[in-house]
Design a protein around this motif. Structure first.
Motif, PDB file in Angstrom:
ATOM      1  N   PRO A  87       0.502  -1.563  -0.071  1.00 36.34           N
ATOM      2  CA  PRO A  87      -0.052   0.130  -0.979  1.00 36.34           C
ATOM      3  C   PRO A  87       0.993   0.939   0.105  1.00 36.34           C
ATOM      4  O   PRO A  87       0.699   2.237   0.304  1.00 36.34           O
ATOM      5  N   GLY A  88       2.368   0.988   0.517  1.00 37.91           N
ATOM      6  CA  GLY A  88       2.724   2.346   0.410  1.00 37.91           C
ATOM      7  C   GLY A  88       3.971   1.910   0.474  1.00 37.91           C
ATOM      8  O   GLY A  88       4.629   0.579   0.724  1.00 37.91           O
ATOM      9  N   PRO A  89       5.386   2.747   1.124  1.00 35.64           N
ATOM     10  CA  PRO A  89       7.083   2.498   1.268  1.00 35.64           C
ATOM     11  C   PRO A  89       6.452   1.553   2.906  1.00 35.64           C
ATOM     12  O   PRO A  89       5.728   1.837   4.033  1.00 35.64           O
ATOM     13  N   ARG A  90       7.078   0.276   2.733  1.00 34.17           N
ATOM     14  CA  ARG A  90       7.498  -0.519   3.628  1.00 34.17           C
ATOM     15  C   ARG A  90       8.668  -0.826   4.422  1.00 34.17           C
ATOM     16  O   ARG A  90       9.912  -0.450   4.029  1.00 34.17           O
ATOM     17  N   LEU A  91       9.203  -1.195   5.244  1.00 35.46           N
ATOM     18  CA  LEU A  91      10.137  -2.187   6.233  1.00 35.46           C
ATOM     19  C   LEU A  91      10.200  -3.571   6.332  1.00 35.46           C
ATOM     20  O   LEU A  91      11.061  -3.276   6.745  1.00 35.46           O
ATOM     21  N   PRO A  92      10.384  -4.410   5.324  1.00 37.88           N
ATOM     22  CA  PRO A  92      10.303  -5.171   5.730  1.00 37.88           C
ATOM     23  C   PRO A  92      11.805  -5.470   5.435  1.00 37.88           C
ATOM     24  O   PRO A  92      13.131  -5.370   5.321  1.00 37.88           O
ATOM     25  N   HIS A  93      12.002  -6.624   6.366  1.00 42.20           N
ATOM     26  CA  HIS A  93      13.295  -6.811   6.395  1.00 42.20           C
ATOM     27  C   HIS A  93      14.175  -8.363   6.437  1.00 42.20           C
ATOM     28  O   HIS A  93      15.463  -8.348   6.370  1.00 42.20           O
ATOM     29  N   ASP A  94      13.010  -9.262   6.008  1.00 42.53           N
ATOM     30  CA  ASP A  94      13.967 -11.264   5.932  1.00 42.53           C
ATOM     31  C   ASP A  94      12.205 -11.506   5.010  1.00 42.53           C
ATOM     32  O   ASP A  94      11.256 -10.894   4.785  1.00 42.53           O
TER      33      ASP A  94
ATOM     34  N   MET B 148       5.421  -1.104  10.999  1.00 44.68           N
ATOM     35  CA  MET B 148       5.789  -0.282  11.285  1.00 44.68           C
ATOM     36  C   MET B 148       7.188   0.144  10.153  1.00 44.68           C
ATOM     37  O   MET B 148       6.959  -0.367   9.130  1.00 44.68           O
ATOM     38  N   PHE B 149       6.667   1.497   9.631  1.00 44.40           N
ATOM     39  CA  PHE B 149       7.020   1.814   8.260  1.00 44.40           C
ATOM     40  C   PHE B 149       6.714   3.985   8.399  1.00 44.40           C
ATOM     41  O   PHE B 149       6.948   3.776   9.632  1.00 44.40           O
ATOM     42  N   TRP B 150       8.548   3.720   7.336  1.00 46.04           N
ATOM     43  CA  TRP B 150       8.216   5.131   7.539  1.00 46.04           C
ATOM     44  C   TRP B 150       6.995   6.082   7.944  1.00 46.04           C
ATOM     45  O   TRP B 150       6.235   5.612   6.636  1.00 46.04           O
ATOM     46  N   ASP B 151       6.609   7.381   7.970  1.00 45.35           N
ATOM     47  CA  ASP B 151       5.673   8.005   7.990  1.00 45.35           C
ATOM     48  C   ASP B 151       5.631   9.159   6.155  1.00 45.35           C
ATOM     49  O   ASP B 151       6.853   9.629   6.419  1.00 45.35           O
TER      50      ASP B 151
ATOM     51  N   TYR C  81      12.998  10.360   7.248  1.00 42.54           N
ATOM     52  CA  TYR C  81      12.829   9.250   6.673  1.00 42.54           C
ATOM     53  C   TYR C  81      12.534   8.425   8.936  1.00 42.54           C
ATOM     54  O   TYR C  81      13.380   7.972   9.060  1.00 42.54           O
ATOM     55  N   HIS C  82      11.492   8.604   9.375  1.00 47.33           N
ATOM     56  CA  HIS C  82      10.892   8.210  10.431  1.00 47.33           C
ATOM     57  C   HIS C  82      10.302   7.400  11.090  1.00 47.33           C
ATOM     58  O   HIS C  82       8.873   7.564  10.026  1.00 47.33           O
TER      59      HIS C  82
END
Length: 489
Positions: free
Chosen positions: A221-228, A243-246, A255-256
């Motif tokens: 749906p938008g920028p995300r922070l998947p790690h694995d 959990m992703f950038w505001d 980039y918070h």
């Protein structure tokens, strides 16, 4: 201790009080090749292969605030054969590392700063940062692949000599994220990446000859922070985590990351060579997960094990300035409370079931990689030093019986992620060794330890003393000598 190679790289780093530039995290600037090292105990002769660990090891005085994930990649390796061992450590000569060596100073600001503070255009999903290639390390097609957590080029090295072999020729424009997965059964490497532009995430497959053979969007749906990511025999699993950038701060170049507990964790499951239209989405409890352990198919279900964070947005550690305390809490296992957890996804009904496997704060686990994608019985997790990003001991879980066994590394002794190394002609899943580098602050030295996986409580069967005290690090891998030699013929 014969040392056949020694090279010191140029550094502009100044004395400081940063907790992740001192103590067990003191950077190294010297590269070694060492043989015939001091051994406490005896190196087993039923192990053949290479233990390889990546390390965040900064070389230049940072621009702005330093975060331990900013450090330059340094690969440490210990190779074993016929009861003998050899140690090497080399910096990953990334494009950024080479440019800063030439300039004699840092050219890129780290992730805790605005990208505009960097002196040159950068890499990664955040933009403006250096691809340090300092996060994960795997062995694929007979070569080491080191990666950067926010998506980078992927650097290849020889697993025995650590000779630099360049970047992945097939790297997509959005790079390769931290944790590509190697299926030892097929020789394929599965990977994903993410970005700040639609469709925000892709997934790909690289074959056993290191050719990109599949690449498809897995839209978010938008920028995300998947790690694995994870895989089973026939499927790949990616996650959309809350959990992703505001989004509003992103518009202003900040980039918070924020946690959104009102949103579910979503899982994308698709056939290994599936496309966007083949994705089946599942929803589960809100959390953030750094690392998945394994997945396997059981009837109509896919079973996935990983580390569920009970508090993905922990309060800053007390007694520190707010920004420093928050950074320290965000990388402290005891603060974000990661617990071994199991998810079950029913591919026919769409149902999801969850189960807590252990209530202790644990992370950075490993399995016998010969069981990756298939049903596994054992997981080897580590626990952390409270308030620190340091590993103090390990736990072996028997998922069939529910039993577990623990080993503390000792007072002021901090370990690395400990991959499983099968014995030659291993008879069952836990027939082998756990391998780790240990930094001993009391003795002011580092060592490589081998631990019998069938009896971890007995402690190391041997300890190999390294030529220097090494900087703490994160991810590691094991590759069998037989699998490497198969590609080097």
């Amino acid at each position: 201790m014969p040392i056949t190679y020694k090279k010191i790289v140029k550094s502009s780093l100044k004395p400081n009080h940063h907790p992740y530039l001192n103590g067990a995290w003191t950077p190294n600037f010297t590269e070694y090749t060492a043989t015939e090292m001091e051994v406490i105990g005896q190196i087993p002769d039923d192990i053949d292969g290479v233990y390889i660990r990546n390390t965040e090891n900064p070389v230049q005085e940072p621009i702005g605030h330093y975060h331990p994930f900013d450090g330059d990649g340094m690969i440490h390796s210990m190779s074993f054969k016929d009861g003998k061992a050899e140690y090497r450590n080399r910096f990953v000569r990334t494009k950024g590392f080479n440019a800063e060596q030439e300039a004699g100073e840092a050219l890129w600001a780290g992730i805790a700063n605005k990208p505009s503070m960097s002196l040159r255009p950068g890499w990664g999903a955040q933009g403006g940062v250096k691809d340090a290639s300092s996060t994960d390390v795997v062995v694929h097609a007979g070569e080491v692949v080191s990666t950067f957590w926010q998506c980078g080029d992927g650097y290849r090295l020889d697993p025995y000599t650590l000779e630099q072999l360049g970047t992945e020729s097939w790297t997509p424009i959005d790079g390769i994220s931290a944790h590509p997965k190697v299926d030892e059964r097929t020789g394929e490497m599965l990977f994903f990446n993410y970005s700040t532009h639609p469709p925000y995430q892709h997934y790909g497959v690289v074959d056993s000859n290191n050719k990109l053979v599949h690449y498809t969007p897995v839209p978010l749906p938008g920028p995300r922070l998947p790690h694995d990511m994870a895989f089973s025999e026939n499927y790949s699993i990616l996650a959309d985590l809350p959990m992703f950038w505001d989004p509003e701060q992103l518009k202003e170049g900040r980039y918070h990351a924020g946690y959104h507990p009102e949103m579910p964790t979503r899982f994308a499951i698709l056939p290994r060579y599936g496309n966007t239209e083949d994705i089946q989405w599942f929803e589960a409890s809100a959390t953030f997960v750094l690392h998945w352990m394994n997945a396997y198919e059981e009837g109509d279900e896919i079973v996935l094990d990983g580390y569920f964070q009970d508090d993905p947005d922990p309060e800053p550690l007390a007694g520190l300035p707010k920004a420093a305390g928050k950074m320290m809490a965000n990388i402290d296992i005891h603060s974000f409370q990661s617990k071994l957890h199991r998810w079950r996804f029913n591919l026919k009904t769409g149902a999801v079931e969850e189960q807590r496997l252990d209530d202790r704060a644990l992370e950075f686990g490993t399995i016998n990689q010969q069981y990756a994608g298939r049903k596994h019985r054992y997981i080897y997790s580590v626990w952390g030093e409270p308030n620190w990003f340091l590993f103090s001991g390990m736990v072996k879980h028997d998922l069939d019986t529910g039993e577990s066994w623990s080993l503390a590394f000792g007072e002021q002794r901090f370990g690395s992620e400990a991959p499983f190394a099968p014995r030659i002609n291993a008879k069952d899943e836990d027939d082998g060794y756990l391998v780790s580098f240990i930094t001993d602050m009391k003795e002011n030295r580092s060592e490589c330890v081998l631990i019998d996986a069938k009896n971890i409580e007995a402690g190391p069967v041997c300890r190999i003393i390294l030529p220097h005290r090494i900087c703490s690090g994160t991810h590691a891998t094991w590759a069998s000598g037989e699998s490497i030699r198969r590609y080097q013929k």
